[in-house]
Design an enzyme around this catalytic site. Structure first.
Site, PDB file in Angstrom:
ATOM      1  N   GLY A  34       0.828  -1.198   0.000  1.00 19.86           N
ATOM      2  CA  GLY A  34       0.000   0.000   0.000  1.00 19.86           C
ATOM      3  C   GLY A  34       0.861   1.245   0.000  1.00 19.86           C
ATOM      4  O   GLY A  34       2.016   1.217   0.417  1.00 19.86           O
ATOM      5  N   ARG A  35       0.268   2.329  -0.465  1.00 27.09           N
ATOM      6  CA  ARG A  35       1.023   3.584  -0.531  1.00 27.09           C
ATOM      7  C   ARG A  35       0.056   4.745  -0.388  1.00 27.09           C
ATOM      8  O   ARG A  35      -1.044   4.728  -0.928  1.00 27.09           O
ATOM      9  CB  ARG A  35       1.769   3.683  -1.858  1.00 27.09           C
ATOM     10  CG  ARG A  35       2.578   4.971  -2.038  1.00 27.09           C
ATOM     11  CD  ARG A  35       3.290   4.979  -3.370  1.00 27.09           C
ATOM     12  NE  ARG A  35       4.346   3.979  -3.415  1.00 27.09           N
ATOM     13  CZ  ARG A  35       5.601   4.218  -3.035  1.00 27.09           C
ATOM     14  NH1 ARG A  35       5.934   5.407  -2.566  1.00 27.09           N
ATOM     15  NH2 ARG A  35       6.511   3.269  -3.118  1.00 27.09           N
ATOM     16  N   GLY A  36       0.480   5.746   0.377  1.00 26.71           N
ATOM     17  CA  GLY A  36      -0.306   6.958   0.544  1.00 26.71           C
ATOM     18  C   GLY A  36       0.546   8.179   0.300  1.00 26.71           C
ATOM     19  O   GLY A  36       1.663   8.093  -0.223  1.00 26.71           O
ATOM     20  N   SER A  37       0.010   9.352   0.679  1.00 26.41           N
ATOM     21  CA  SER A  37       0.724  10.596   0.429  1.00 26.41           C
ATOM     22  C   SER A  37       1.996  10.702   1.249  1.00 26.41           C
ATOM     23  O   SER A  37       2.983  11.284   0.804  1.00 26.41           O
ATOM     24  CB  SER A  37      -0.192  11.785   0.753  1.00 26.41           C
ATOM     25  OG  SER A  37      -1.340  11.767  -0.056  1.00 26.41           O
ATOM     26  N   PHE A  38       2.000  10.143   2.452  1.00 27.23           N
ATOM     27  CA  PHE A  38       3.126  10.333   3.349  1.00 27.23           C
ATOM     28  C   PHE A  38       3.730   9.025   3.836  1.00 27.23           C
ATOM     29  O   PHE A  38       4.728   9.046   4.545  1.00 27.23           O
ATOM     30  CB  PHE A  38       2.687  11.153   4.572  1.00 27.23           C
ATOM     31  CG  PHE A  38       2.041  12.447   4.208  1.00 27.23           C
ATOM     32  CD1 PHE A  38       2.804  13.532   3.836  1.00 27.23           C
ATOM     33  CD2 PHE A  38       0.665  12.580   4.212  1.00 27.23           C
ATOM     34  CE1 PHE A  38       2.214  14.729   3.486  1.00 27.23           C
ATOM     35  CE2 PHE A  38       0.068  13.773   3.866  1.00 27.23           C
ATOM     36  CZ  PHE A  38       0.848  14.849   3.502  1.00 27.23           C
ATOM     37  N   ALA A  39       3.156   7.920   3.490  1.00 30.04           N
ATOM     38  CA  ALA A  39       3.641   6.652   4.026  1.00 30.04           C
ATOM     39  C   ALA A  39       3.492   5.550   2.992  1.00 30.04           C
ATOM     40  O   ALA A  39       2.662   5.626   2.082  1.00 30.04           O
ATOM     41  CB  ALA A  39       2.877   6.280   5.298  1.00 30.04           C
ATOM     42  N   THR A  40       4.322   4.532   3.146  1.00 32.71           N
ATOM     43  CA  THR A  40       4.251   3.323   2.332  1.00 32.71           C
ATOM     44  C   THR A  40       4.139   2.139   3.278  1.00 32.71           C
ATOM     45  O   THR A  40       4.835   2.081   4.290  1.00 32.71           O
ATOM     46  CB  THR A  40       5.499   3.176   1.450  1.00 32.71           C
ATOM     47  OG1 THR A  40       5.642   4.348   0.646  1.00 32.71           O
ATOM     48  CG2 THR A  40       5.386   1.963   0.544  1.00 32.71           C
ATOM     49  N   ASP A 183     -12.155   9.751  10.532  1.00 33.61           N
ATOM     50  CA  ASP A 183     -11.904   9.326   9.143  1.00 33.61           C
ATOM     51  C   ASP A 183     -12.410   7.909   8.930  1.00 33.61           C
ATOM     52  O   ASP A 183     -11.714   7.070   8.372  1.00 33.61           O
ATOM     53  CB  ASP A 183     -10.422   9.421   8.815  1.00 33.61           C
ATOM     54  CG  ASP A 183     -10.164   9.388   7.299  1.00 33.61           C
ATOM     55  OD1 ASP A 183     -11.116   9.627   6.535  1.00 33.61           O
ATOM     56  OD2 ASP A 183      -9.030   9.120   6.892  1.00 33.61           O
TER      57      ASP A 183
END
EC number: 2.7.11.1
Length: 988
Positions: A34-40, A183
């Site tokens: 998984g990958r997001g704006s600030f973390a993997t 969230d």
């Protein structure tokens, strides 16, 4: 590249050639999942037991103090809670570039994927019980059976009710800790096959275990407290958050209703491309939630019908999806609704299937070891008494929380027994101490945070709203245990005046040495404008209060002079300004002859100052109107001014300056001027005709947001706007081109616009400085050979190769990095406040135009706006939208200490006047005039009492500014005489 010695040692340790796995502590890192704006997120496993885990790698380079606060919030929450329906935090680590969260691995993906795949996720197969009707279900090619769901629409009713009950258990547990998630969405609801123990304890067989994840936006929120930040995912946001109003924990209940609707129907209840359109659709629904089966019944369609939603689930969804929080179902009623009764534990009755099943496909069952174990566990559980355990809200992990756990007392109120608290998951045995700390110095041993005394707690500067008096949560709960951090003895900075400090989770950095020589404007900053600590030194939002309860502390809460939460940019102001500008544009008459001067110190018309964005041709069919809605919270995408192509479409829409590009970038617009020059680029930055302004044609939907920019603003223009836009524009020609009232209005508004413009330019310069520092930090902190697509894990070979140089310069390089981060945050702080002050002047000017326009339209039916007034309205609209977006982006990069940098404005005025004098000596009279004017505008902005928090300017400052303006005015007057003489000679 790794050296031969390091490579040889790795081969020796691994026991085979060219085989190496990245390691974080006692964990082996696997593939990215998984990958997001600030973390993997990576999948991994324990090196000894090979138990799968998930590793969340967060890049420190991308962490502002705000984002670090969110990360610390997630860490501190997960460290002290233990619940079977909440993802567990196993361990934490950090290195120079990343912070790693080792978390429980959920192999069943998330609820959004589960709905999309209709439950056909490889790890969620199961073996039906012997004699069950599910044993007759068809298998896939691998002989696996999945829970049967309808082919279209929502999930099977039993799974929906079970998932809802599990989510309710997690929310009830969070409520007991005064926590709100903020969230809740299908992507944050992870799924995991039930373990043997969970099946034995009564979890419904074949239904996955649901776990709530991603507490990055969570915060402590007692029952009566209110929040006002924009967090969460738009499709599942409560309308009060979309309206930028204060909200409480009931916002989570709206999100639960939206998730329940999607589980029941197969899609979200409201869908839109942006949150402004989403809010419009929510308001338009007027609390009337219509389900697909009801639409088909009303239309009497003969087509294939949708699976009907049970009436009790419909009633619950409608009670949760109420626009007004006061009308929304409360937590007690939600926990007592009984929708999931009978679906939280295994039923001994025979299941009845509503789907047609084939009877020839029972082969291949029980092929895998896991399936055979599940069958065996099921058979054993028939004769096993289901154990009951007292709920354990806090982890019993001695390493994370050395004190013994105190169970939450059971709620004895009527009806609460319907929601049974699940047994706590077995506490893992920790063989190592927690590795997490954010400070740059490794502590000798972890220490516990001691609850502060009541006298040490920060005192809010403003009295609380009587209507929002904080009350004790009705839910009984235990006192949470102290949060363990490795640098808990460090002190946190205070954003107000004085030397008061708060407890922090990080250590103070060593004395800072600038990484490069040369003066910096931020180095001379008074102490009242600097955070006394690194951006990495933000205190965790969860601390221990005097009564042992979890609390959230913020530097802003204790500030006595910062901007803080007094400045919240709201969507309603954007809507009103755009709507009024559109109305003026529609009601304008043919161009008038502009008066040459209004007696101001400035000769340039304010219309010449166009937004700092590339011009967009109005006749370009490939460009469309771009929304000026503020970017979502925590977005790292800056408000670029770029053309966004689209397919040609009809209508009367005109393009506006684009706001958000399609490509992501971590830095703000490249159109910001890199230097305060007024020479060759003056023509590019300052337009020469009103035609260069971008005019909009789409009025925004009017929302009901409370205005917090500069206080309450009149809403009476809404009626006038609606009335004026509904009329046809009459062919009326004004008798005179001179309107004394309008002339006075434009004179006042132009002065406000000039002040807004110069503050905007200065904010652009500070934002540019912030981006340059960010690029410097990124360049200096990226080791050679670790760029590109290399995973963000510490590589032993590279570390060994650079160990010598690191040991020699680790202290100085770390100090340099922290110094850069501090200066970066200070520049962002200045930019945010300057943008806000600029917006305040713009809103003040637009309010004056609004009142004038309302008076005129009330007195004169069919009153026509002059071209000058329309031009001013378009300028204010364009400037507001651009400033609004840049302020929103800069706010994500800023820290907690937001003070008006009056010293910076003063220094800028002096420097600009000096540059103008040099230009005059060199014969560049036009550039000199612009410089003198800008200097005077800056000083006039400082003399405006509205820019100060207490509404008044200190007497000594006023005298100093007046004294400085005298010689600049004298020079400007003399320069204008020269320009007049030269123009006269040219004319002759």
């Amino acid at each position: 590249m790794p050296d031969s010695n390091a490579q040889g040692s790795r081969e020796k340790e691994s026991g085979h050639h060219r085989s190496h796995k990245e390691r974080i502590g006692n964990y082996v890192v696997g593939a990215e999942i998984g990958r997001g704006s600030f973390a993997t997120v990576y999948k991994g496993y324990r090196s000894k037991t090979r138990v799968p885990i998930a590793i969340k790698a967060v890049s420190r380079q991308k962490l502002t103090s705000k984002l670090l606060e969110n990360l610390e919030s997630e860490i501190n929450i997960l460290k002290v809670i233990n619940h079977r329906n909440i993802v567990a935090l196993t361990d934490c680590f950090k290195n120079d570039t990343h912070i790693y969260l080792v978390m429980e691995y959920c192999s069943g993906s998330d609820l959004s994927v589960y709905i999309k795949q209709r439950g056909n996720i490889p790890t969620l197969d199961f073996v039906p019980k012997a004699g069950s009707s599910m044993a007759l279900l068809p298998t896939d090619d691998e002989g696996k059976i999945y829970w049967p769901h309808p082919p279209t629409g929502g999930l099977d009713e039993r799974v929906t009710r079970s998932f809802l009950g599990q989510l309710a258990q997690a929310i009830k547990f969070l409520r007991a800790q005064d926590l709100m998630h903020r969230d809740i969405k299908p992507q944050n609801l992870l799924l995991q096959p039930a373990t043997e123990t969970e099946v034995a304890e009564g979890h419904p067989y074949g239904i996955p275990v649901l776990k709530v994840a991603d507490f990055g936006f969570a915060r402590i929120l007692p029952a009566a407290a209110m929040a006002e930040t924009l967090c969460g995912s738009p499709l599942y946001m409560a309308p009060e958050i979309l309206r930028y109003e204060k909200y409480d924990a009931k916002a989570d209940l709206w999100s639960v209703g939206a998730v329940l609707f999607e589980m029941s129907v197969g899609r979200p209840p409201f869908r839109a491309n942006n949150h402004v359109e989403l809010l419009r659709r929510i308001e338009k629904s007027n609390d009337n939630i219509v389900f697909p089966d009801e639409k088909e019944r009303d239309s009497k369609s003969s087509d294939e019908t949708s699976i009907p939603v049970p009436s009790d689930i419909k009633a619950l969804i409608r009670a949760l999806l109420k626009r007004k929080p006061n009308d929304r179902m409360g937590f007690d009623d939600f926990f007592n609704c009984g929708v999931w009764d009978g679906h939280m534990a295994e039923s001994t009755e025979e299941e009845s299937l509503s789907l047609d099943v084939s009877t020839d496909s029972s082969a291949g069952l029980g092929e895998s070891d896991r399936i055979r174990q599940m069958v065996a566990s099921t058979e054993q559980s028939k004769d096993r008494l289901i154990p009951t355990r007292a709920p354990q809200p806090l982890a019993a992990d001695a390493a994370l929380n050395p004190q013994p756990a105190v169970p939450i007392s059971r709620d004895t109120s009527e009806g609460r027994s319907r929601l049974s608290t699940p047994p706590s998951r077995p506490t893992p045995t920790r063989r190592s101490t927690p590795k997490y700390y954010v400070g740059d110095a490794t502590p000798s041993e972890p220490t516990a945070i001691i609850p502060p005394s009541p006298s040490s707690a920060p005192t809010p500067t403003s009295a609380p709203d009587p209507g929002l008096t904080t009350q004790q949560s009705p839910t009984s709960r235990a006192n949470p245990r102290p949060i363990i951090t490795a640098a808990s003895s460090a002190q946190r900075r205070m954003s107000g005046k004085g030397d008061g400090r708060e407890a922090s989770s990080v250590e103070e950095a060593a004395p800072i040495t600038p990484p490069f020589a040369g003066p910096s404007p931020t180095m001379a900053r008074p102490s009242r404008g600097i955070n006394e600590g690194s951006p990495l030194a933000a205190a965790p939002p969860i601390t221990m209060g005097p009564d042992g309860r979890l609390e959230r502390s913020s530097a802003l809460e204790g500030s006595t002079s910062g901007v803080g939460t007094d400045y919240v940019v709201v969507e309603k102001q954007t809507v009103e300004i755009n709507a009024l500008a559109d109305e003026l544009d529609q009601a304008s008459k043919r161009p008038m002859i502009r008066r040459s001067s209004r007696g101001s110190v400035v000769s340039r018309p304010v219309s010449s100052f166009k937004p700092i964005s590339p011009n967009i041709a109005k006749n370009d069919p490939t460009l469309g109107p771009i929304s000026y809605s503020p970017p979502f919270a925590l977005s790292s995408t800056p408000p670029f001014a770029m053309q966004v192509p689209r397919h040609a479409s009809g209508g009367n829409s005109f393009p506006r300056n684009p706001s958000i590009p399609s490509s992501l970038n971590a830095f703000p617009p490249t159109t910001i001027s890199a230097s305060p020059s007024y020479g060759q680029d003056a023509a590019a930055r300052f337009g020469v005709s009103p035609g260069s302004l971008q005019t909009g044609a789409l009025a925004r939907a009017l929302t009901n947001t409370a205005i917090r920019l500069i206080g309450t603003s009149a809403n009476t223009a809404a009626t006038a706007i609606a009335r004026a836009t509904a009329k046809r524009r009459p062919n009326i020609v004004r008798v005179s081109d001179m309107d004394a009232a309008e002339d006075d209005l434009l004179c006042t508004v132009e002065d406000l616009a000039r002040k807004a413009f110069v503050l905007f330019e200065l904010a652009d310069e500070r934002l540019l400085a912030q981006t340059q520092l960010a690029q410097t930090a990124r360049t200096s902190s990226t080791p050679t050979g670790l760029t590109g697509t290399t995973p963000p894990f510490s590589m032993q070979a590279a570390a060994a190769a650079q160990a010598g140089s690191r040991r020699k310069s680790s202290s100085s390089s770390m100090n340099s990095e922290v110094w850069i981060l501090r200066q970066q945050e200070a520049a962002a702080n200045d930019a945010v406040v300057l943008y806000m002050k600029s917006l305040a002047f713009i809103v003040k000017a637009m309010d004056k135009v609004k009142r004038y326009w309302k008076n005129r339209t009330d007195v004169y039916d069919g009153y026509v706006a002059s071209q000058e007034l329309n031009e001013m309205g378009q300028w204010l609209r364009a400037r507001f939208n651009e400033t609004f977006e840049k302020a929103e982006w800069a706010k994500t990069q800023a820290g907690d200490t937001l003070l008006f940098p009056d010293w910076l404005v003063h220094d800028k005025a002096r420097d600009t006047s000096r540059q103008a004098a040099v230009a005059e000596l060199q014969g560049d009279l036009t550039t000199a005039e612009q410089g003198y004017e800008t200097s005077l505008w800056l000083l006039q902005a400082l003399l405006d009492e509205s820019v100060y928090e207490n509404g008044s300017i200190p007497d000594e400052d006023k005298v100093a500014y007046d004294r400085l303006m005298v010689p600049i005015k004298t020079r400007l007057d003399a320069l204008r005489k020269k320009l007049a003489e030269s123009s006269g000679m040219t004319a002759r």
